[in-house]
Structures are given as C-alpha cells and as structure tokens.
Design a protein around this motif. Structure first.
Motif, mmCIF file in Angstrom:
data_model
loop_
_atom_site.group_PDB
_atom_site.id
_atom_site.type_symbol
_atom_site.label_atom_id
_atom_site.label_comp_id
_atom_site.label_asym_id
_atom_site.label_seq_id
_atom_site.Cartn_x
_atom_site.Cartn_y
_atom_site.Cartn_z
ATOM 1 N N LYS A 143 38.137 -19.970 -55.552
ATOM 2 C CA LYS A 143 38.186 -21.721 -55.380
ATOM 3 C C LYS A 143 37.211 -22.289 -56.087
ATOM 4 N N SER A 332 42.079 -19.752 -43.270
ATOM 5 C CA SER A 332 41.659 -19.497 -44.804
ATOM 6 C C SER A 332 42.715 -19.616 -45.522
ATOM 7 N N LYS A 335 44.014 -22.635 -46.876
ATOM 8 C CA LYS A 335 43.293 -23.250 -47.990
ATOM 9 C C LYS A 335 43.575 -22.856 -49.436
ATOM 10 N N TYR A 336 44.021 -21.591 -49.374
ATOM 11 C CA TYR A 336 44.362 -21.095 -51.109
ATOM 12 C C TYR A 336 46.003 -21.364 -51.264
ATOM 13 N N PRO A 338 48.629 -23.749 -49.550
ATOM 14 C CA PRO A 338 48.821 -24.938 -48.689
ATOM 15 C C PRO A 338 50.181 -24.717 -48.069
#
Ligand SMILES: Cc1cc2nc3c(=O)[nH]c(=O)nc-3n(C[C@H](O)[C@H](O)[C@H](O)COP(=O)(O)OP(=O)(O)OC[C@H]3O[C@@H](n4cnc5c(N)ncnc54)[C@H](O)[C@@H]3O)c2cc1C
Length: 416
Positions: A143, A332, A335-336, A338
């Motif tokens: 990211k 987590s 976060k990658y 959504p």
C-alpha cells in the motif's frame, strides 16, 4: 526389527517422512500424542513458497518486534517471560538476525523449497493423495511507498536466485483479481509459488499411509527414551516401551523438550499464529495473497474456501488465545480489500497453531553425533508445509545412509 522405523510426531514433517520411508520399504509406525486432526499442520495458509528465502531471523525483525510489542493487534509479539529457554532462544535469535545469515540461508532455503515443490507436483499424480494443489503463484500486495521500495529489492533478490518474480502495478493486479475491489499501490507477483489445502493434505496422507500399512499410534505421548551406548533402544510411552531400528524425531514445537532428554540442544519456541476460514466464501480471489505491511496471508483454497491467517506471537504453549490479534488480522484485510466485511468469529471458530521456531529460522535436519539411529527433522518455523515434502524425502535418504538430494549442512542439527 532391522527395517522398522518409529516416527515421533504426525505433523506434515512426520507424515511426509512416513511417505518416503514406507515407499523405500521400511515398516513405519507414527506415534502422536493427539488424534492428529487439528495441529499446526492443518489450519495454516498452505503456501508452497520458494519466494520465502529470507529466514525469520533477519535484520530489523528485533527492532520491529520491540515496536510492535505495545500494540495488541500487531502481527509480531513476544510475550515477556522469565523463562530460561525463551531467554536463551532470544539471545541466539538476536545473534542470527544479521545480513550475513540472510545471505547464507537464501540458497539452501530456495533449494529445499524448489525440491519440495517438485515433489508435491509428483504427489498430485499419486492415486489417493488429494490436496487441492494449485500452481498459480502468489501476489504480495503493498500500500505504501516504503513497501514499494522494499518490493523492488525483493524482486531483484528473487530474480538473482533464478526465481520468477515481477513487480506489477495496480491496474495489472486488478486484471489478475477481477472479482475484488483493491485499495493497493501495487504487488509483487511470485509466479514460482503454489497453494495447497493443508487440512485435505493431512487427512488424505493419513488415509493413504494407513492403506499402505503404516501403523498409527494416536493419543500416545512419548515421555522418554531408553538408551544403550550410542543407540536409542526404547521409546517410552505411558502404555508401553516401543522399539525400532531407526527413530525420527519430528515433534514440531515440542522438539526442544524431547531433544533435551537425549542431551541435544535444539533451541525452540512456539510462534503462535491464527486463522479464520470462510468455508463457502462470498468473496472470490484467484491467487494466494500476502498483505505486505500487515503480514497477513489470504488463501483461496479447495474451491470456495477462503482462509485469513497471520501473527507471530512468541508465547507459552498454554497461553489462552488473544482475540485482539484475530481482530487485527480481519481489520487489516479491509484496508486492502475494502468490500471484505468479515464478522469477528467466536473463539471456538478461530484456529491457532504453534510454528516450531528454531533460533535462526532454519530447520534442524539430519543425524546427530551422539545417537547413531536418530534422525531429527524439525524447526521449520513458518515454512513447514512448504518444505514438508522435501524434508520427508531427505529424511528417507538420511535414514538409508544415501547421498542426499541437496546439501543439508546448513540445517545441521547440533549447530547451537
Ligand atoms: C497461521 C499459520 C500460517 C502458516 N502458514 C504456512 C504456510 O503458508 N506455509 C508453510 O510452509 N507453513 C506455514 N505455517 C507453518 C507450518 O504450519 C508449520 O511449520 C508446520 O505445520 C510444522 O510441522 P511439523 O510437522 O514440524 O509440526 P506439527 O504439525 O506441530 O507436528 C508435530 C506433531 O508432534 C506431536 N508431538 C509433539 N510431542 C510429542 C510427543 N512427546 N509424543 C508424541 N507426539 C508428539 C504433536 O502432537 C504434533 O502432531 C503456518 C503456521 C501458522 C500458525
């Protein structure tokens, strides 16, 4: 008794050793203290990963570990304890975590992983062994810019070792993963890696081996040894003392304790990791994924299953699970990816296992100077599945006293 072998421990290392020893004509008994249905070799991420040629003991890990110790959701944690074994392991680990060790370990780790991958590929055509093997490669998502920079190094190092790896941008990743909305900068595609479904591998190996005459002693704990000169003449269990010409010690995280009874020093701690599996996932991924900054693994396997796994928690084997870490894994993922709303599962639905972490991140594999009829195969840390088939093959060659398929000196059992 001439061709009898007792394998202590029925995880992937014990079963793979049983596979090759049985094939070579030995009469094999596997002894395990559990019913062999749910240990460390089951709920893991199932990656076969030549790309993982950097051992756990690498520069930066110690400093990162101290930083993460204060965060209850972090991917790496050492529970501070006044425990002699942990302190001695920690000192050895810190000594090993240097650039020279990483450089020296790369070729042996690559070679044993490639050997293993080839052997797993052979297993796909063994009737009765089914483990949902998929040679599709692995994507490591990142990211931020710092990780992108690290990814460039990692691609170069992989290519220098002859491994198929390349850096790809977000658009190309999106084409490879058309069914997922991605919030990433890019990825490394490790075409050299594969995926399997470990639960299926373990149960199918047990059925296959039983059919070939391998004997299993379940719920039978090895509590000690009888020795005679340079040989192990008996293996003590609460029920009986077993005898065999050759003994293989493949007891994962418990190997340090058992080895001590044979006056061998194999520093070992448990690196606990957790996983959550959606048995019929509404989300679809086409490749195994690593979330680089979060250190989380996502494994699509065996049709529609999706497994989320991670954390390396150096803790006591009896410590209760820390659900905050599971929450950390699932948070987590979002976060990658959504769109991934994965509800926090009940404690009973969370799997956890203890990686057998050696003090330098390399396995302990081979004979010892002390015991003529003992072969040790343990300490595979985060790579036991990946290196499993090769370890079994090498165990067979070591027991037979044959030249080994690769140089096993970097894995010397008595190196500490
Ligand atoms: C979350 C997570 C994800 C992972 N992902 C991957 C991955 O993607 N790829 C990979 O390669 N690896 C992965 N690993 C690591 C891998 O799971 C381990 O390295 C591997 O399972 C270790 O296998 P083993 O046979 O050495 O030990 P184990 O599977 O622990 O087997 C040891 C056996 O010995 C038995 N035993 C112990 N003491 C005794 C005794 N005294 N008497 C009788 N029996 C005894 C135990 O009951 C156990 O069944 C992961 C691990 C975790 C936790």
């Amino acid at each position: 008794m001439g061709n009898q072998v007792i394998i202590i421990g029925g995880g992937i290392i014990g079963l793979s050793s049983a596979f090759y020893l049985q094939e070579a004509g030995y009469e094999v008994t596997v002894v395990d203290k559990t019913d062999m249905s749910n240990g460390c070799s089951y709920g893991n991420a199932g990656y076969i990963c030549p790309s993982h040629f950097v051992p756990l003991a690498a520069p930066g890990i110690v400093a990162q570990g101290f930083k993460w110790m204060l965060n209850s959701k972090s991917p790496f944690y050492v529970q501070p304890r006044l425990n002699k074994e942990l302190i001695s392991w920690g000192l050895q680990f810190m000594k090993s975590a240097n650039a020279r060790h990483v450089q020296r370990s790369a070729i042996p780790l690559r070679d044993i992983a490639l050997l293993s991958k080839n052997l797993y590929e052979e297993w796909t055509s063994v009737p009765g062994i089914d483990f949902a093997y998929e040679p599709k490669g692995m994507l490591e998502f990142f990211k931020d810019e710092a990780s992108a920079h690290h990814a460039e190094h990692s691609v170069k190092a992989s290519r220098d070792l002859g491994l198929d790896a390349r850096l790809i941008g977000r658009e190309e990743v999106q084409k490879m993963e058309p069914d997922a909305k991605l919030d990433i900068l890019g990825a490394v595609y490790f075409a050299c890696d594969s995926q399997l479904y470990p639960n299926k591998l373990m149960s199918s190996l047990q059925t296959y081996l039983a059919g070939k005459g391998v004997k299993f002693l379940h719920n039978t704990e090895v509590t000690g040894f009888v020795t005679n000169g340079e040989r192990i003449s008996g293996i003590k269990t609460p029920q009986e003392t077993l005898t065999a010409a050759e003994v293989v010690l493949a007891t994962g995280v418990w190997s340090g304790q058992l080895a001590k009874q044979l006056s061998l020093n194999i520093p070992m701690v448990g690196g606990r990791g957790y996983s959550v599996t959606l048995e019929n996932s509404p989300y679809k991924l086409h490749h195994s994924i690593i979330l680089s900054e979060a250190r989380v693994a996502i494994s699509p396997m065996d049709g529609n299953k999706l497994r989320f796994g991670g954390t390396m928690e150096i803790t006591g084997i009896d410590a209760p699970p820390r659900m905050k870490r599971v929450q950390g894994i699932l948070e987590s993922v979002k976060k990658y990816l959504p769109e991934y709303d994965i509800a926090m599962p009940a404690e009973k639905d969370v799997w956890y296992g203890y990686r057998p972490c050696s003090a330098d991140g390399l396995p302990h594999l081979g004979k010892t100077s002390r015991w003529k009829n003992l072969t040790v195969a343990t300490g595979h840390s985060m790579l036991g599945i990946s290196l499993g088939a090769a370890t079994g093959k090498l165990v067979q060659e070591i027991v037979q006293g044959k030249p080994t398929s690769m140089d096993i000196r970097p894995f010397e059992v008595e190196r500490f």
